[in-house]
Design an enzyme around this catalytic site. Structure first.
Site, PDB file in Angstrom:
ATOM      1  CG  ASP A  23      40.128   5.300  52.297  1.00 49.31           C
ATOM      2  OD1 ASP A  23      40.310   4.994  51.098  1.00 49.31           O
ATOM      3  OD2 ASP A  23      39.580   6.355  52.653  1.00 49.31           O
ATOM      4  CG  HIS A  49      38.191   7.721  49.378  1.00 52.97           C
ATOM      5  ND1 HIS A  49      38.716   7.759  50.646  1.00 52.97           N
ATOM      6  CD2 HIS A  49      38.014   9.008  49.024  1.00 52.97           C
ATOM      7  CE1 HIS A  49      38.841   9.016  51.037  1.00 52.97           C
ATOM      8  NE2 HIS A  49      38.408   9.794  50.066  1.00 52.97           N
ATOM      9  CB  SER A  60      40.404  12.561  50.303  1.00 54.64           C
ATOM     10  OG  SER A  60      39.146  12.633  50.895  1.00 54.64           O
TER      11      SER A  60
END
Length: 423
Positions: free
Chosen positions: A188, A158, A265
């Site tokens: 992901d 993402h 992230s």
């Protein structure tokens, strides 16, 4: 941002200007069957869990320990022997040893938008000049870590999903254009590459041997603050996607209380020996001390498939199911009339079959109660999901179901998860 059961939040600055929480509309949905809440695995069979929020964008990638051509293998031995039990400054030692292998990733893309008139008269009769599309740039940032000295970098899918431009910044300040080599939105994970040599790399640990209570360290770029270090403990292992509200993912997560924020992230979660054991991925909005990472063994497996095949094929059956309890049994029997008559008190009840899916072609039916798969008893959705996720495409699964009071065996051959369901 859409809401999830746990208000799950992506821990990084979304490349498109907002925190992106993936709530799959055509994968696993929360449905009501005669007033009973069920987990729907419509097109996206067997994603372990519920709706989950990633940290930034969503490309897929993998960690590789294989070396091809110029690519140096990721290390599998500790970078040093310091540990939290013998060295009170073990965090400093870890950061000094491996911190240079953590990078910042800035992604951007051009999107089309339209301006619409606010005046009621113009809105009614139209003004072509005001409704013409115009371009604007959406930007966001996340983290990543280098796994080969020649420039392969792991991050979250993402973080780079749909990006037109990916810029990688090293700790020493150098910047490089990044190229997305592969991405897998289901887990992901993404793999990107920069043109560089002799880069520092992170040693790879073993996430299968982790124990709650171990000391862990997170390094990343939360809220744009580069090279931020936080530490804590490993709070839990094996958190299913449904545990954290991430039904569109197929991952059993590592939970940590090390501070994770937007921008983390794709960054590494490290053990006290400086080995990466996970990829920081998600937080729960409003919670404290609840961060989640993808186990590094999962990242490695996914990365290998991306490198060898350019894609990741996830096994797919095409069913919607609910974990049966005495209360759900009573509700279904009361509200379904003559359509269903459930006699068992536990098992996994099929509440819908996707047309033309492997489950449909094999003969599974609405109301079948799964009791075992390949002779392994199952009583919960998560158990079914794990067995399917670890199965092989094209190799039949022997699924024992109770149907109309009789136990029968149905052979179902998993197919690759359709691409339209992954996105």
């Amino acid at each position: 941002m859409k809401k999830t059961k746990h208000n799950l939040q992506v821990p990084d600055i979304d490349p498109w200007g907002f925190l992106h929480r993936r709530e799959s509309s055509n994968m696993i949905k929360l449905m009501l069957l005669n007033g009973v809440a069920v987990v729907s695995l419509s097109g996206c069979s067997f994603l372990p869990g519920r709706i989950f929020e990633s940290q930034t964008n969503n490309p897929q990638s993998q960690v590789t320990t294989q070396n091809t051509n110029d690519h140096s293998p990721a290390l599998t031995t500790p970078a040093f022997t310091s540990s939290s039990g013998t060295d009170p400054n073990f965090v400093v030692a870890v950061v000094q040893q491996v911190g240079d292998a953590v990078v910042r990733i800035d992604a951007s893309r051009v999107v089309q938008s339209r301006r619409f008139p606010t005046d009621p008269f113009l809105r009614r009769f139209g003004n072509p000049g005001l409704s013409q599309p115009r371009e604007r740039v959406q930007q966001g940032s996340g983290s990543g870590f280098i796994i080969t000295s020649s420039g392969q970098i792991l991050t979250n899918a993402h973080v780079v999903d749909g990006a037109d431009s990916v810029i990688v910044t090293l700790k020493d300040g150098r910047t490089f254009d990044g190229r997305v080599l592969g991405e897998d939105p289901v887990t992901d994970v993404a793999l990107i590459e920069i043109e560089a040599n002799n880069l520092p790399i992170l040693p790879i640990g073993d996430s299968d041997t982790l124990q709650p209570g171990e000391a862990v360290i997170a390094i990343g770029n939360p809220l744009g603050l580069n090279n931020t270090v936080t530490s804590g403990i490993l709070s839990a292992t094996g958190r299913s996607s449904s545990d954290i509200g991430a039904s569109d993912k197929r991952v059993d997560y590592i939970q940590t209380d090390a501070a994770i924020n937007p921008g983390n992230s794709g960054g590494p979660l490290l053990n006290s020996r400086g080995q990466v054991i996970g990829m920081n991925t998600a937080i729960i909005r409003g919670a404290q001390g609840l961060g989640f990472a993808i186990p590094i063994n999962t990242v490695q497996r996914i990365s290998q498939e991306l490198i060898t095949k350019g894609r990741v094929d996830h096994p797919y059956l095409g069913i919607q199911m609910v974990t049966l309890t005495p209360e759900i049994k009573a509700t279904i029997n009361r509200d379904s009339g003559d359509r269903l008559n459930i006699t068992a008190d536990q098992g996994v009840l099929l509440v819908s079959i996707v047309p033309r899916s492997p489950a449909s072609l094999a003969g599974l039916r609405l109301g079948d109660l799964i009791q075992s798969i390949n002779n392994q008893p199952v009583t919960k959705i998560e158990e079914v999901q794990k067995l399917v996720a670890t199965s092989q495409i094209g190799i039949p699964l022997q699924i024992q179901v109770e149907r109309n009071g009789q136990v029968i065996s149905v052979a179902v051959s998993p197919a690759p998860l359709p691409a339209e369901i992954q996105s």
